[in-house]
Design an enzyme around this catalytic site. Sequence first.
Site, PDB file in Angstrom:
ATOM      1  N   LYS A  47       0.943  -1.220   0.167  1.00  0.00           N
ATOM      2  CA  LYS A  47      -0.077  -0.053   0.044  1.00  0.00           C
ATOM      3  C   LYS A  47       0.855   1.231   0.114  1.00  0.00           C
ATOM      4  CE  LYS A  47      -4.017  -2.476   2.140  1.00  0.00           C
ATOM      5  NZ  LYS A  47      -4.601  -2.830   3.310  1.00  0.00           N
ATOM      6  N   GLN A  91      -5.060  -1.580   9.277  1.00  0.00           N
ATOM      7  CA  GLN A  91      -4.767  -2.826   8.663  1.00  0.00           C
ATOM      8  C   GLN A  91      -5.427  -4.049   9.506  1.00  0.00           C
ATOM      9  OE1 GLN A  91      -3.789  -3.582   5.501  1.00  0.00           O
ATOM     10  NE2 GLN A  91      -4.171  -5.802   5.741  1.00  0.00           N
ATOM     11  N   ASP A 114     -11.278   2.293   3.700  1.00  0.00           N
ATOM     12  CA  ASP A 114     -11.761   1.075   3.598  1.00  0.00           C
ATOM     13  C   ASP A 114     -13.177   0.762   3.544  1.00  0.00           C
ATOM     14  OD1 ASP A 114      -9.877  -1.135   3.246  1.00  0.00           O
ATOM     15  OD2 ASP A 114      -9.301  -0.779   5.328  1.00  0.00           O
TER      16      ASP A 114
END
Length: 281
Positions: A47, A91, A114
Amino acid sequence: MIIDGKKVAFSLLEEIKEKIDKLNKKPGLAVILANDDASSKVYVASKEKHSIALGLKSSVYRFDKSITQGKLISLIHELNENPDINGILVQLPLFEHLDEREILEIINPKKDVDGFHPVNIGRLYSGLKPYAVCCTPKGIIKLLKAYNIEIEGKNALVIGRSNIVGKPVASLLTNENATVTLAHSKTKKLKDYTKKADIIVSATGHPKLITADMVKKGAVVIDVGITRQFDGRLIGDVDFEKVKDVASYITPVPGGVGPMTIACLMENTYELYMLQNKRQN
Ligand code: GUN
């Protein structure tokens, strides 16, 4: 036909880069890594690499086990207030002592890159536009569309009911007018469902769960599973070598859904930047 996720992701990344190059300020993505998981470390590094390549401002916060819930909450509040940060990604999974739900819920939904915040999930479920759509599910729909695969009226079977993939992709497929079945680890006679499916999305992490005899001739098979074998190779949920002869379209692992997840994360960061800077651009 093998669906080339790398190729579709590459052209999406090029499109996003062109748009980012036109901005007078760099969109900022903050990524928080608070676990020891080897795959998570690889995902976060990827990422970061893609963010930099696209000209985003990337801030990665890596923590060891000593991180407390309170410190993580303070960091997210700071990032929520920071005008240079447009997207915040935590994450998953987090260290076990941390409360994932509480952490995800304090992210500003307009910075929730997200799409995991209840506001965004709720907007997705109710057919409203979320501020950001979960990256892997969004990438799957984009892949289907890139190959002109019809979704409307099709029997779509999603296997796996995670909040990250299964449930949101079932919702997106419903919004695209598929007839959706959501199967999971307690589903009995899975083959009865796979045999009827025009589109199968498997997201379980069980290698070779889907064998050729389970797939209807001409079905579309999307493999979201990623398991690292003893020899270090990655494999999906689908017995690719055999299923590819039955399916009309199939995604490989690696090189299928994975690259789309990253590309959609970059797109979400850009879109949230635009949302937050509506008047300036
Ligand atoms: N862990 C596995 N997949 C994902 C993802 O798409 N986003 C986050 N934040 N964590 C993950």
